[in-house]
Design a protein around this motif. Structure first.
Motif: not given
Length: 611
Positions: A213-215, A227-229, A200-209
């Motif tokens: 988030i895949p595991k 991810g740590y973009q 999951l792109n780092a930019y999408g982590v903050a707004g993701a439920a």
């Protein structure tokens, strides 16, 4: 018994004894010590020793100025002290322990980012340009929305911008392995695993439920596939983890199987540590920061929070955790019809750019630094600060802190006046276009604060902190600097170039005339000549960067090529004469390479001193 045996005994005692010497070496004029406890050195006592012309400390090294007899003094000293001399690089390495923690951290960051600065500058300019054409509404929409051509340009340029910034961890991990002398391709592979498209792109982590988030599911445990973009700190931690593991396995593994065992276990364990431990720790820190920002913005002392946020937003950018603020900004826009957080971010951008502008002013005659500073300043004013921070401000330190102070003051004014932005995305100076109309005037004042304060602080501090190598002739009029003869020796004949006063040389041994009076020359050619008839009295067989003459008419002359070029260990230097050889005025003595000196990051200023 040597010529300087007694003086050596005195120096050994006054420097704190053998146990206080971590390493010792010498160059053409001075002895260089890395001391275990610099406070034990009796500076006043040492400077009273016969033959000692002075002392000073630089980059953690305690240096004792002897002059052209330093080789004899050094030989007698190591014999008396019972220590073994080492190379200049080893002394420099040993001296690093005398730097404080902040100096060591800043130095390490600078060394890691130095190889990737060109890419950051390019990326900064590209993202800044994309901000202008793609984010700013000029009344009838953005430039991109009005033109298919510019829409195509906007999309195409992201190919480069993404490669530089989103994939930044790849460059960081590579640079760390390069700096630490381990396998660079493993660093590149490790960096790629931090920005893989499977994550999951780092930019999408903050707004993701949480459930979105895949595991990775190992049955007994699950790990988020994040991810740590564009993340800096996770990449640095991962890179050093890989270096530690590779050195550990190299040490314990039999050479016959090291080609298989070392890279396999080093890489696999480093990737696991990065995703299972180091990365999650970084995100946890980020979530704490986000919660703190939101609480501060909604508190009764939001002006105080503004000062703290304005001060420390730039350091937050270094960690890469500043992306977490996007979710907060978006929520504030939804809840309050605007955000007071984004204006502070834009002001921080401007402040960092203004600090670089101060460096541009200070270094206006240093064309080498301008090549980095000017593009970095432009990209910073367009909202992308990484080139400015990593390429200029963190390198010198004080511009970064000057920008933090300016950003702090501007943020307090902004929040105290209730300034709101309609949206996020437009940073730097163009950020004023995202400000709600009724706040534009006060925001313009905040922008002036963010420009003036860092600029002034940087210039004031820089005039005291920067060396002559950084600012060639900044305070001198080229037409009025005319130093022709010293002690009846025409030193300008040594090498063709621009003559500058000795006081402008960054090395205190020369600038304070501890070795004698003379001049310095910024050379236009690459051959040093004899200023008068005489005999070659001093040569440096290992470094070849300096030469001393005894003149037939009396007196001695020292010709020293470059500043700290002793660290080049002779690369780029060639003697054209031998010790004890008689020479005539104008005869070539020493050949040097300006290109190799520049590549080593040194100044090629030629210092000519009558002893």
């Amino acid at each position: 018994m040597g010529k300087f045996t007694e003086e050596s005994k005195q120096l050994l005692d006054l420097i704190g004894g053998k146990s206080n010497i971590a390493a010792v070496s010498h160059c053409v004029t001075r002895m260089r010590f890395a001391l275990n406890d610099p406070a034990k050195a009796d500076i006043k006592g040492i400077e009273k020793i016969k033959g000692v012309k002075g002392t000073f400390t630089q980059a953690g090294q305690f240096q004792v100025i002897i002059g052209q007899e330093v080789q004899e003094f050094y030989n007698d000293f190591v014999a008396v002290a019972g220590v073994e001399g080492v190379s200049k690089d080893q002394v420099k390495k040993a001296a690093k322990k005398n730097q404080n923690l902040l100096q060591q951290i800043m130095s390490s960051i600078a060394e890691i980012f130095a190889p990737i600065i060109p890419a950051l500058v390019v990326g900064g300019l590209i993202l800044g340009f994309r901000n202008v054409i793609g984010e700013i509404d000029f009344g009838n929409g953005t430039i991109v929305s009005q033109s298919q051509f510019w829409a195509g340009v906007h999309s195409f340029l992201w190919l480069i911008g993404e490669a530089i910034f989103h994939m930044l961890p790849v460059g960081i991990c590579w640079s760390i392995t390069k700096k630490m002398g381990t396998t660079q391709i493993l660093g590149i592979v490790l960096g790629c695993t931090l920005v893989s498209g499977q994550l999951l792109n780092a930019y999408g982590v903050a707004g993701a439920a949480a459930d979105a988030i895949p595991k990775w599911d190992f049955g007994f445990a699950q790990v988020n596939m994040i991810g740590y973009q564009a993340q800096v700190i996770p990449a640095i931690l991962a890179g050093f983890c890989l270096v530690f593991l590779e050195k550990f396995f190299t040490k314990i593994c039999p050479k016959v199987i090291s080609m298989i065992v070392v890279p396999f276990f080093s890489l696999v364990l480093a990737v696991m540590a990065s995703h299972f431990i180091l990365g999650p720790i970084g995100w946890k820190i980020g979530s704490w920061i986000s919660a703190g920002v939101h609480a501060g913005l909604t508190s009764s002392v939001n002006w105080l929070f503004a000062g703290v946020f304005g001060m420390f937003y730039a350091p937050l950018v270094i960690t890469g955790l500043h992306h977490m603020t996007n979710a907060i900004d978006t929520q504030l826009v939804a809840d309050f019809g605007g955000t007071i957080l984004w204006p502070m971010i834009a002001l921080s951008n401007i402040a960092q750019g203004s600090a670089v502008l101060g460096m541009i002013f200070l270094q206006k005659k240093n064309t080498k630094t301008q090549e980095v500073s000017i593009p970095a300043c432009i990209s910073c004013y367009l909202g992308v600060t990484e080139p400015a921070m990593f390429g200029v401000n963190l390198k010198y330190g004080f511009p970064f802190f000057s920008a933090m102070i300016g950003s702090c003051i501007a943020a307090i004014i902004s929040v105290g006046s209730g300034v709101m932005a309609n949206s996020i995305g437009v940073g730097g100076i163009p950020g004023i276009l995202s400000i709600q109309t009724r706040y534009m005037l006060i925001f313009a004042i905040c922008m002036l604060v963010a420009i003036i304060v860092p600029f002034v602080l940087t210039v004031v501090v820089g005039k005291k902190r920067l060396t002559t190598e950084d600012i060639y002739g900044e305070n001198e009029d080229e037409d009025t600097v005319e130093v022709i003869k010293v002690a009846d020796v025409d030193l300008t004949k040594v090498v063709a170039g621009k003559v500058i006063p000795l006081e402008q040389v960054e090395d205190e041994v020369f600038s304070k005339k501890l070795m004698g009076d003379g001049i310095a020359i910024i050379p236009d050619e690459e051959v040093v000549h004899a200023p008068a008839d005489g005999v070659i009295a001093v040569t440096m067989d290992d470094s070849r960067h300096a030469i001393g003459m005894k003149l037939d008419k009396g007196g001695e002359v020292l010709i020293h090529v470059g500043i700290d070029t002793v660290q080049m260990n002779g690369a780029g230097f060639e003697y054209l004469v031998e010790k004890n050889q008689a020479v005539k005025a104008g005869q070539p003595l020493l050949k040097f390479s300006k290109k190799e000196i520049a590549a080593a990051g040194k100044s090629d200023t030629v210092v000519c001193v009558v002893m």
